[in-house]
Design a protein around this motif. Structure first.
Motif, PDB file in Angstrom:
ATOM      1  N   SER A   1       0.832  -1.202   0.000  1.00  0.00           N
ATOM      2  CA  SER A   1       0.000   0.000   0.000  1.00  0.00           C
ATOM      3  C   SER A   1       0.866   1.252   0.000  1.00  0.00           C
ATOM      4  N   GLY A   2       0.228   2.392  -0.205  1.00  0.00           N
ATOM      5  CA  GLY A   2       0.897   3.671  -0.071  1.00  0.00           C
ATOM      6  C   GLY A   2       2.113   3.834  -0.967  1.00  0.00           C
TER       7      GLY A   2
ATOM      8  N   THR B   1      -2.193   8.478   2.453  1.00  0.00           N
ATOM      9  CA  THR B   1      -1.931   7.046   2.502  1.00  0.00           C
ATOM     10  C   THR B   1      -2.714   6.433   3.662  1.00  0.00           C
TER      11      THR B   1
ATOM     12  N   PRO C   1       1.184   9.231  -3.819  1.00  0.00           N
ATOM     13  CA  PRO C   1       2.194   8.173  -3.877  1.00  0.00           C
ATOM     14  C   PRO C   1       2.878   8.090  -5.242  1.00  0.00           C
TER      15      PRO C   1
END
Length: 264
Positions: A21-22, A203, A231
């Motif tokens: 993620s992020g 995020t 991101p």
């Protein structure tokens, strides 16, 4: 999905800590688009495991290899297992030193005021000290050699005092110190180390910060570029900094924030 800058082509492998993620996910995809195969380390339970699976599938859809490990990156035994698996894969795919990029993007720690915070040690272990241990392993096992790039995600909070952010702020300050020391020690080996200071970014980890909505609103109003950092902004910058022509850039905290941090 993040596209790599058109003129940047890379070869070898990347190791992304926090790949599901992020910043980690976006950077894993951008590096794959630029030509790197990806080792991804993430820690997901059943509810979020699909995120990691989507990132790995997207990397493979780009024609690159993806080896993902669902483990605690701050656990020494799990790190040893991942390193052994990486050694086997790299031995099959090319000469030693084929690991081109190590990205540390781990965000897990306590978000409480200092006077009540527990787990200070855990926060620093995960968000700061683990960078050193992974760097020790990839360099010590000769998986990364000349041309290697080490990146660690930091934030402006590492130099500021914010409510409930103290333990994470301490971890970010420590992380930046680790980057400076790694840069000095690894320069003779032709490996660079830099911290990437992203602007306020929506995020999953940032959104857990108490009062995040106020931080986001202030950043949106203050940023001269008129929007929040994404991101993808960070991922594209890391791809560029992974190019061979950036070998003289090391030991820095590099802002990727559209000018957010310099506005009074």
């Amino acid at each position: 999905m993040t596209d790599a800058p058109a003129s940047i082509r890379l070869s070898g492998w990347a190791l992304v800590l926090g790949a599901s993620s992020g910043f980690g996910a976006a950077t894993a995809l951008a590096l794959a688009a630029a030509g790197l195969d990806v080792f991804g380390v993430h820690l997901d339970r059943r509810a979020t495991l699909a995120n990691a699976e989507r990132v790995a599938a997207a990397i493979e859809a780009l024609g690159r290899r993806a080896h993902f490990f669902n483990v605690n990156a701050a656990d020494a035994d799990r790190r040893a297992e991942v390193m052994a698996a990486m050694e086997r894969v790299l031995a099959e795919s090319g000469p030693p030193g084929r690991l081109r990029v190590l990205l540390h993007s781990l965000a897990f720690g306590t978000l409480k005021p200092y006077v009540t915070a527990a787990q200070m040690g855990m926060t620093l272990d995960v968000m700061a000290h683990s960078l050193v241990y992974w760097a020790q392993d990839v360099v010590g096992r000769c998986l990364m050699g000349p041309g290697g790039r080490i990146f660690a995600m930091t934030s402006a909070g590492g130099t500021r005092a914010l409510p409930s952010y103290g333990p994470v702020s301490a971890a970010k300050a420590s992380l930046e110190s680790h980057i400076r020391q790694l840069a000095v020690e690894l320069a003779p080996r032709g490996i660079t180390a830099n911290a990437i200071r992203a602007g306020v970014t929506a995020t999953p980890a940032a959104q857990k910060i108490p009062g995040y909505e106020l931080l986001e609103d202030a950043a949106r109003r203050r940023n001269p570029s008129g929007r929040l950092t994404t991101p993808d902004d960070v991922a594209r910058a890391i791809v560029v900094l992974s190019h061979a022509d950036t070998a003289w850039i090391t030991g820095n905290v590099i802002g990727v924030d559209g000018g957010e941090d310099v506005v009074g």
